[in-house]
Design a protein around this motif. Structure first.
Motif, PDB file in Angstrom:
ATOM      1  N   ARG A 179      -2.328  -5.426   8.335  1.00 35.87           N
ATOM      2  CA  ARG A 179      -2.712  -6.179   9.403  1.00 35.87           C
ATOM      3  C   ARG A 179      -3.216  -5.835  10.377  1.00 35.87           C
ATOM      4  O   ARG A 179      -4.970  -6.808  10.905  1.00 35.87           O
ATOM      5  N   GLN A 180      -3.624  -4.776  10.569  1.00 34.42           N
ATOM      6  CA  GLN A 180      -4.483  -4.053  11.560  1.00 34.42           C
ATOM      7  C   GLN A 180      -4.965  -3.151  11.842  1.00 34.42           C
ATOM      8  O   GLN A 180      -6.302  -2.089  12.242  1.00 34.42           O
ATOM      9  N   GLY A 181      -5.038  -2.058  10.850  1.00 34.25           N
ATOM     10  CA  GLY A 181      -5.417  -1.379   9.772  1.00 34.25           C
ATOM     11  C   GLY A 181      -5.247   0.260   9.730  1.00 34.25           C
ATOM     12  O   GLY A 181      -3.825   0.355   9.801  1.00 34.25           O
ATOM     13  N   PRO A 182      -5.598   1.401   9.653  1.00 32.26           N
ATOM     14  CA  PRO A 182      -5.371   2.980   9.722  1.00 32.26           C
ATOM     15  C   PRO A 182      -5.033   3.184  10.947  1.00 32.26           C
ATOM     16  O   PRO A 182      -3.805   4.139  10.946  1.00 32.26           O
ATOM     17  N   ASP A 183      -5.566   2.703  11.638  1.00 35.01           N
ATOM     18  CA  ASP A 183      -4.959   2.902  12.945  1.00 35.01           C
ATOM     19  C   ASP A 183      -3.686   2.853  13.895  1.00 35.01           C
ATOM     20  O   ASP A 183      -3.383   3.611  13.812  1.00 35.01           O
ATOM     21  N   ALA A 184      -3.522   1.804  13.095  1.00 33.76           N
ATOM     22  CA  ALA A 184      -2.243   1.091  13.946  1.00 33.76           C
ATOM     23  C   ALA A 184      -0.821   1.928  13.024  1.00 33.76           C
ATOM     24  O   ALA A 184      -0.109   1.941  13.436  1.00 33.76           O
ATOM     25  N   TRP A 185      -1.249   2.482  11.786  1.00 33.37           N
ATOM     26  CA  TRP A 185      -0.335   2.353  11.178  1.00 33.37           C
ATOM     27  C   TRP A 185      -0.567   3.840  11.487  1.00 33.37           C
ATOM     28  O   TRP A 185       0.819   4.308  11.186  1.00 33.37           O
ATOM     29  N   ARG A 186      -1.240   5.131  12.124  1.00 30.59           N
ATOM     30  CA  ARG A 186      -1.001   6.268  12.287  1.00 30.59           C
ATOM     31  C   ARG A 186      -0.330   6.159  13.730  1.00 30.59           C
ATOM     32  O   ARG A 186       0.554   7.277  13.858  1.00 30.59           O
ATOM     33  N   SER A 187      -0.710   5.492  14.155  1.00 34.78           N
ATOM     34  CA  SER A 187      -0.197   5.214  15.428  1.00 34.78           C
ATOM     35  C   SER A 187       1.143   4.475  15.307  1.00 34.78           C
ATOM     36  O   SER A 187       2.338   5.542  16.175  1.00 34.78           O
ATOM     37  N   SER A 188       1.937   4.419  14.490  1.00 36.15           N
ATOM     38  CA  SER A 188       3.063   3.732  14.661  1.00 36.15           C
ATOM     39  C   SER A 188       3.695   5.044  14.152  1.00 36.15           C
ATOM     40  O   SER A 188       5.054   5.357  14.566  1.00 36.15           O
ATOM     41  N   GLY A 189       3.052   5.497  12.835  1.00 35.34           N
ATOM     42  CA  GLY A 189       3.780   7.089  12.279  1.00 35.34           C
ATOM     43  C   GLY A 189       4.133   7.702  13.324  1.00 35.34           C
ATOM     44  O   GLY A 189       5.564   8.435  13.825  1.00 35.34           O
ATOM     45  N   ARG A 190       3.475   7.741  14.486  1.00 33.62           N
ATOM     46  CA  ARG A 190       3.632   8.804  15.171  1.00 33.62           C
ATOM     47  C   ARG A 190       4.826   8.477  16.056  1.00 33.62           C
ATOM     48  O   ARG A 190       5.332   9.495  17.067  1.00 33.62           O
TER      49      ARG A 190
END
Length: 326
Positions: free
Chosen positions: A278-289
């Motif tokens: 839905r929001q792209g790689p940045d949101a995916w990485r941010s949630s992972g952190r």
């Protein structure tokens, strides 16, 4: 296959299954992935220094037996006694280094298993290449094919299994408040790795169907038991998330919905996948952190509860501040 391309094909035959196994091992670490640089260092230690040390000392210590005994007994002593001790000790050196220098990365028994397995996979890859090339030189492609199937597939996880036992002992030493456990667990893990390795080698030297079945029983029985241990550890880690993050809702670190989510590794992954789509790689990485920091907060709080150390308490507070700000 020819003598000119056997090395390249052997490299591929060794690397492909190892890549699959490494991916599986990495996937098993559900709540807090270990740093890639340290996992890579463990793998490379197994592939290069440990393999070279094993080759050197196996040769030096086996030579007297080849001079004094017939080839059969000499091979049995070399493979059944000397090789397991030398190889498992060489592989274990990086695990002891992790315990002394990067012990803060050992938050769970699973971490020790994973580092040990990574060392073992690096060692297995290089050793398999040597075996594959030798098999082709001695028996041609038919023997090479059989060796690839046996070492790369049937017993492809063996070295990872052996060294993961040492890793489990290393993690136990890091996580236990008991002084005897801290001193004895790594040695016990190493001893179990050597014994299982020796049992495998001895059964393989019989070159019989019964020996093969015994080797399969030891190795795959060990893999099955390790898989059960991993499942139990993951359940334990889920309970840690539930217990040590519960009060973070009242402290304003997490929302009630987020607390319900971060307790589940599967729930985290589903949420991250949804963010990616839905929001792209940045949101995916941010949630992972963020999820990783949640796990680390739980681990540090547990460590403080066991040891009462100020370092863990301070680290937990830093993570709490970071989570509130993100």
């Amino acid at each position: 296959m020819t003598a000119g391309n056997v090395l390249l094909l052997s490299l591929l035959a060794a690397a492909v299954p190892v890549a699959l196994y490494v991916g599986l091992i990495y996937w098993a670490d559900r709540y807090e992935k270990e740093p890639w640089w340290l996992l890579s260092a463990a793998f490379l230690w197994g592939a290069i220094p440990a393999a070279l040390l094993a080759l050197l000392f196996n040769t030096l210590l086996s030579l007297p037996f080849y001079l004094l005994l017939d080839s059969g007994p000499a091979e049995l002593v070399s493979g059944g006694l000397i090789a397991p001790i030398i190889e498992e000790t060489a592989k274990a050196l990086i695990l002891f280094l992790i315990l002394f220098l990067w012990r803060h990365e050992l938050d769970s028994p699973l971490d020790g298993l994973i580092y040990g397995a990574m060392v073992g996979m690096g060692f297995a890859m290089v050793e398999n290449v040597l075996y594959y090339v030798t098999a082709f030189e001695e028996g041609g492609q038919a023997v090479w094919n059989g060796m690839v199937v046996m070492r790369g597939v049937v017993f492809g996880l063996s070295h990872a299994l052996y060294t993961s036992l040492t890793g489990l002992g290393i993690a136990a030493a890091r996580l236990s408040p008991s002084r005897p456990v801290r001193y004895l667990a790594p040695l016990l893990g190493l001893a179990l790795a050597i014994i299982l390795h020796a049992l495998h080698n001895v059964t393989m030297f019989t070159n019989t169907t019964l020996g093969l079945l015994a080797g399969l029983t030891f190795d795959w029985g060990g893999v099955a038991l390790t898989a059960i241990i991993i499942v139990l550890i993951l359940y334990q880690e889920r309970q840690w998330m539930k217990r040590y993050l519960a009060d973070e809702v009242a402290l304003g670190t997490l929302t009630a919905d987020e607390y319900a989510l971060v307790r589940s590794a599967a729930g985290r992954n589903r949420r991250r996948l949804a963010l990616l789509l839905r929001q792209g790689p940045d949101a995916w990485r941010s949630s992972g952190r963020r999820y990783r920091e949640c796990s680390e907060l739980a681990y540090y709080k547990r460590h403080h509860a066991i040891f009462g150390d100020e370092r863990s308490l301070a680290a937990a507070e830093r993570l709490r501040v970071s989570l509130k700000q993100s």
